[in-house]
Design an enzyme around this catalytic site. Structure first.
Site, short mmCIF file in Angstrom:
data_model
loop_
_atom_site.label_atom_id
_atom_site.label_comp_id
_atom_site.label_asym_id
_atom_site.label_seq_id
_atom_site.Cartn_x
_atom_site.Cartn_y
_atom_site.Cartn_z
N LEU A 71 0.83 -1.21 0.00
CA LEU A 71 0.00 0.00 0.00
C LEU A 71 0.86 1.26 0.00
O LEU A 71 0.32 2.37 -0.13
CB LEU A 71 -0.97 -0.02 1.18
CG LEU A 71 -1.93 -1.21 1.22
CD1 LEU A 71 -2.92 -1.08 2.38
CD2 LEU A 71 -2.70 -1.37 -0.10
N ASP A 159 9.20 -8.76 3.36
CA ASP A 159 8.85 -8.86 1.94
C ASP A 159 9.40 -7.72 1.09
O ASP A 159 9.42 -6.56 1.48
CB ASP A 159 7.34 -8.93 1.74
CG ASP A 159 7.03 -9.16 0.26
OD1 ASP A 159 7.48 -10.18 -0.28
OD2 ASP A 159 6.39 -8.29 -0.35
N HIS A 188 9.66 -13.97 1.80
CA HIS A 188 9.90 -13.69 0.38
C HIS A 188 11.10 -14.56 0.02
O HIS A 188 12.23 -14.24 0.37
CB HIS A 188 10.22 -12.20 0.22
CG HIS A 188 10.64 -11.81 -1.16
ND1 HIS A 188 9.91 -10.95 -1.94
CD2 HIS A 188 11.72 -12.15 -1.90
CE1 HIS A 188 10.52 -10.78 -3.10
NE2 HIS A 188 11.63 -11.49 -3.10
N HIS A 241 4.33 -15.76 -2.57
CA HIS A 241 4.42 -15.84 -4.04
C HIS A 241 5.28 -16.98 -4.60
O HIS A 241 6.30 -16.76 -5.24
CB HIS A 241 4.85 -14.50 -4.64
CG HIS A 241 5.92 -13.73 -3.89
ND1 HIS A 241 7.08 -14.29 -3.43
CD2 HIS A 241 5.96 -12.42 -3.55
CE1 HIS A 241 7.79 -13.36 -2.83
NE2 HIS A 241 7.15 -12.21 -2.89
N ASP A 314 0.07 -9.85 -4.16
CA ASP A 314 1.34 -9.12 -4.33
C ASP A 314 1.12 -7.84 -5.15
O ASP A 314 1.95 -7.47 -6.00
CB ASP A 314 2.43 -9.99 -4.96
CG ASP A 314 3.83 -9.38 -4.77
OD1 ASP A 314 3.95 -8.36 -4.07
OD2 ASP A 314 4.79 -9.93 -5.34
N HIS A 318 3.74 0.75 -8.92
CA HIS A 318 4.89 1.62 -9.21
C HIS A 318 4.39 2.66 -10.20
O HIS A 318 3.75 2.30 -11.20
CB HIS A 318 6.04 0.83 -9.83
CG HIS A 318 6.69 -0.11 -8.85
ND1 HIS A 318 7.55 0.32 -7.87
CD2 HIS A 318 6.59 -1.46 -8.70
CE1 HIS A 318 7.95 -0.73 -7.15
NE2 HIS A 318 7.38 -1.82 -7.62
#
Ligand code: DOR
Length: 437
Positions: A71, A159, A188, A241, A314, A318
């Protein structure tokens, strides 16, 4: 016929849908009064003044819970804010998200945890901060996990990067086991030394394109290490992930052994392969990277058989100026919250109660949110609900997001399955696919 409204206050009747939770499905209307489910029955009366939400052709499910959302607040508000990210979440049917700690500053102390909790109070979904495992996610010293756990943090992760130091990770697990709360360490999984200099999956396409690669073994080495450390310490771990066939096999074996391990698949690793990178479009740059057809197939099978028990987005915004760089310079990450359901329904032939288990019930259990999230849909439960049409098809267009960023990897693809309404604690935050604030 029975009354939808017992007690006072505004009420809502969600009419004409199939109620689906992890335990099964049935045709029923759902009445919501004062933020809670008041009745789940066929042909409910609509009290005067009640609002009717049409669920014809739709599934009425517990709202989804995303264990993995970036976020960006505090510090990277040009990419996303808690509010804009929560709007994406609500549009995707999510009623709770776990916010990743790679913010600026990192969520590695009680004060930043408090700040994110405060920002989440007015969001369109519940926002639960995760806490970093190490100070500033630098992988050198343990962060004060205890004081963050005192504030309700139940998921710890660095992460964005994995904890590289084996001894430190062992200590993090031992510390987590000793806490008076049921916490989980989420990893991760990427070995930085094996990934060094790489920008995509190491394989046929990286060779053809002349882009340095990151081997599947960089992920699998850390998955194997953390399974060994979980065996040693008894810690609960969650693998973020998962992207390779080898990782899925390692997790299946660890589960068979009885270790407390959960694991997630992302929408992008369920759909896209490294061939996308042939466009040199940095939208397709992500960590861990998009892999081979065989890996995508293995991740799908992992979700179908429950080895990967969670679908997590995930969601990694950007801004255009950051992604508008050559492939090797652009940051990794792609948007996900608004597309997760559509991708999942498009690629997985999963019975709906199982889909709800992967998107809602299991993640709510892992994050310790079962009081308010994850279902079942039954009287007395908080009305965190989503209503989606499992057969509605839609084609993703550029900019089709409430995010402050635009890095959608599904542009031009037709997905099936779309959210119609989302209710957060009884408040309709999305109606007919439109955010209400
Ligand atoms: O591609 C990624 N982007 N992977 C991560 O783990 C972090 C994320 C980000 O924060 O942008």
């Amino acid at each position: 016929m029975s009354q939808a409204s017992r007690g006072s206050g505004p009420s809502i009747v969600i009419r004409g849908g199939r109620v689906v939770d992890a335990s099964g499905e049935r045709r029923a209307d759902v009445a919501v009064v004062e933020g809670r489910v008041a009745a789940v029955e066929a042909d409910l009366d609509v009290p005067s003044g009640a609002r009717v939400l049409d669920a014809g052709g739709c599934v009425v499910a517990p709202g989804f819970v995303d264990l993995h959302a970036h976020l960006r607040q505090p510090g990277r508000e040009e990419a996303e804010t808690v509010e804009s990210g929560s709007r994406c979440a609500a549009l995707g049917g999510f009623t709770a998200v776990v916010a990743m700690p790679n913010t600026t500053p990192a969520i590695d102390s009680a004060s930043v945890v408090r700040e994110v909790i405060e920002l989440g109070r007015t969001a369109l979904c519940e926002v639960h901060p995760s806490g970093a495992i190490t100070v500033d996610r630098a992988g050198e010293r343990l962060a004060p996990m205890g004081e963050m756990a005192d504030l309700g943090v139940r998921i710890f992760t660095d992460d964005g990067t994995g904890v590289q130091d084996d001894g430190l990770m062992r200590r993090a697990m031992e510390y987590a086991v000793g806490l008076p709360y049921d916490v989980v360490l989420a990893q991760h999984c990427e070995n930085d030394r094996l990934c060094a200099g790489g920008h995509m999956h190491e394989g046929e396409w990286s060779s053809r394109l002349g882009i340095a690669g990151q081997p599947a073994e960089a992920e699998e080495a850390m998955v194997a290490r953390d399974i060994a450390l979980a065996r040693l310490t008894g810690a609960r771990i969650h693998m973020q992930h998962m992207s390779t066939a080898g990782s899925v096999a390692l997790i299946a074996a660890a589960r068979a052994e009885g270790l407390a391990i959960s694991a997630e698949a992302t929408p992008h690793h369920l759909l896209l392969t490294h061939a996308e990178c042939a466009s040199f479009d940095p939208t397709f740059k992500v960590n861990p990277p998009l892999r081979t057809d065989a890996d995508v197939e293995a991740v799908r099978r992992g979700v179908l058989d429950g080895t990967l028990d969670v679908i997590a987005t995930d969601h990694a915004p950007h801004p255009p100026e950051a992604k508008d760089e050559p492939f090797d310079l652009a940051p990794p990450g792609m948007l996900g919250l608004e597309f997760a359901l559509g991708v999942a329904l498009s690629v997985l032939d999963l019975p709906l109660p199982e889909l709800v288990r992967r998107l809602s019930t299991r993640p709510a259990e892992i994050a310790g949110l079962t009081d308010s999230q994850g279902g079942p849909v039954e009287p007395g439960r908080p009305a965190n609900l989503c209503v989606f049409d499992p057969t509605a098809t839609w084609t993703v267009e550029p900019g089709m997001t409430a995010s402050r960023s635009r890095n959608i990897p599904y542009v031009g693809r037709t997905l099936s399955g779309r959210v119609r309404h989302t209710l957060r604690a009884g408040e309709p935050v999305v109606l007919d696919g439109t955010p209400q604030r």
